[in-house]
Design an enzyme around this catalytic site. Structure first.
Site, PDB file in Angstrom:
ATOM      1  N   ASN A 196       0.816  -1.210   0.000  1.00 44.32           N
ATOM      2  CA  ASN A 196       0.000   0.000   0.000  1.00 44.32           C
ATOM      3  C   ASN A 196       0.852   1.263   0.000  1.00 44.32           C
ATOM      4  OD1 ASN A 196      -2.868  -0.957   0.257  1.00 44.32           O
ATOM      5  ND2 ASN A 196      -1.964  -2.027   2.004  1.00 44.32           N
ATOM      6  N   ASP A 256       0.131 -10.838  -1.121  1.00 44.71           N
ATOM      7  CA  ASP A 256       1.270 -10.785  -0.196  1.00 44.71           C
ATOM      8  C   ASP A 256       1.179 -11.890   0.838  1.00 44.71           C
ATOM      9  OD1 ASP A 256      -1.001  -9.601   0.935  1.00 44.71           O
ATOM     10  OD2 ASP A 256       0.136  -8.086   2.023  1.00 44.71           O
TER      11      ASP A 256
END
Length: 237
Positions: free
Chosen positions: A9, A94
């Site tokens: 992010n 992830d």
């Protein structure tokens, strides 16, 4: 040669693998694909694999790959990692990469604690099954929430320096609250995971906040997600 890309992010990692050996790595803000990809280079690259939790960043990065085909990591039975998820396609890339790395490296059971914008726990049990794990806000989100939803608390970098629980300024108090609060939360979650598994798992810390101090024995693996991408490439080609 494999080019492995981890898009978070906030930050991005690029790793080059020669076989299963990580030979080069670049790190930086996720918003700078042009700089990071130019630094990493494309010499002798045979394949590109990407783990992304950032849709807008993924679009931008793909446009800078100069037309080279890239594989986007997502769960499939061919990856060879069973899961208890009802809908495995919802597993974050992830988290999937971290679980693949844990499964491939052993010993098991093991859990990764990925401390970034969010904190995620990836639990791989003794049989090699990915059992999921909790997600909670990371240090940067905590700091931003305190600044956004109060009148007087400043925005601080929660990882700017190690903090003492006895503080002498508001900034130190916020850092201490986040650092010690997160450590306590992580310890508590790991206790619950160990209780459910019936034994204490190997604990691997990764992500930008991986320097967090825990009382239990842990391992540091800053490139764990990249290593999981290499496992995916080795299994799927």
């Amino acid at each position: 040669m494999l080019l492995a890309i981890n898009l978070g992010n906030t930050n991005a990692q690029i790793g080059k693998f020669d076989g299963d050996r990580l030979v080069a790595i670049e790190k930086g803000p996720v918003r700078t694909p042009d700089l990071l990809l130019r630094s990493a280079g494309f010499d002798e690259i045979d394949a590109i694999w990407i783990a992304s939790v950032n849709r807008s960043a993924l679009t931008a990065w793909l446009s800078f790959l100069e037309g080279r085909p890239a594989s986007i990591l997502k769960w499939s039975p061919e990856l060879g990692i069973p899961t208890s998820y009802q809908n495995p396609t919802q597993i974050g890339a992830d988290r999937l990469a971290n679980a693949l790395a844990l499964q491939a490296q052993g010993p098991l059971p093991a859990v990764s604690v990925d401390i970034g914008t969010a904190v995620t726990f990836e639990v791989v049990d003794e049989s090699g099954c990915f059992r999921g794990g909790p997600i909670l806000p990371g240090g940067d989100l905590m700091a931003k929430a305190l600044n956004d939803y109060t009148s007087l608390l400043p925005l601080v970098d929660p990882w700017d320096s190690p903090s003492d629980v006895l503080t002498s300024s508001t900034e130190e108090a916020i850092r201490a609250g986040i650092q010690y609060g997160l450590a306590g939360a992580v310890e508590g979650v790991l206790d619950e995971i160990a209780a459910r598994l019936g034994q204490g798992p190997r604990v691997v810390l990764t992500g930008g906040g991986a320097g967090i101090h825990l009382r239990r024995k842990t391992e540091q693996s800053p490139e764990l997600t990249l290593q999981g991408l290499q496992v995916a490439f080795a299994r799927l080609g």
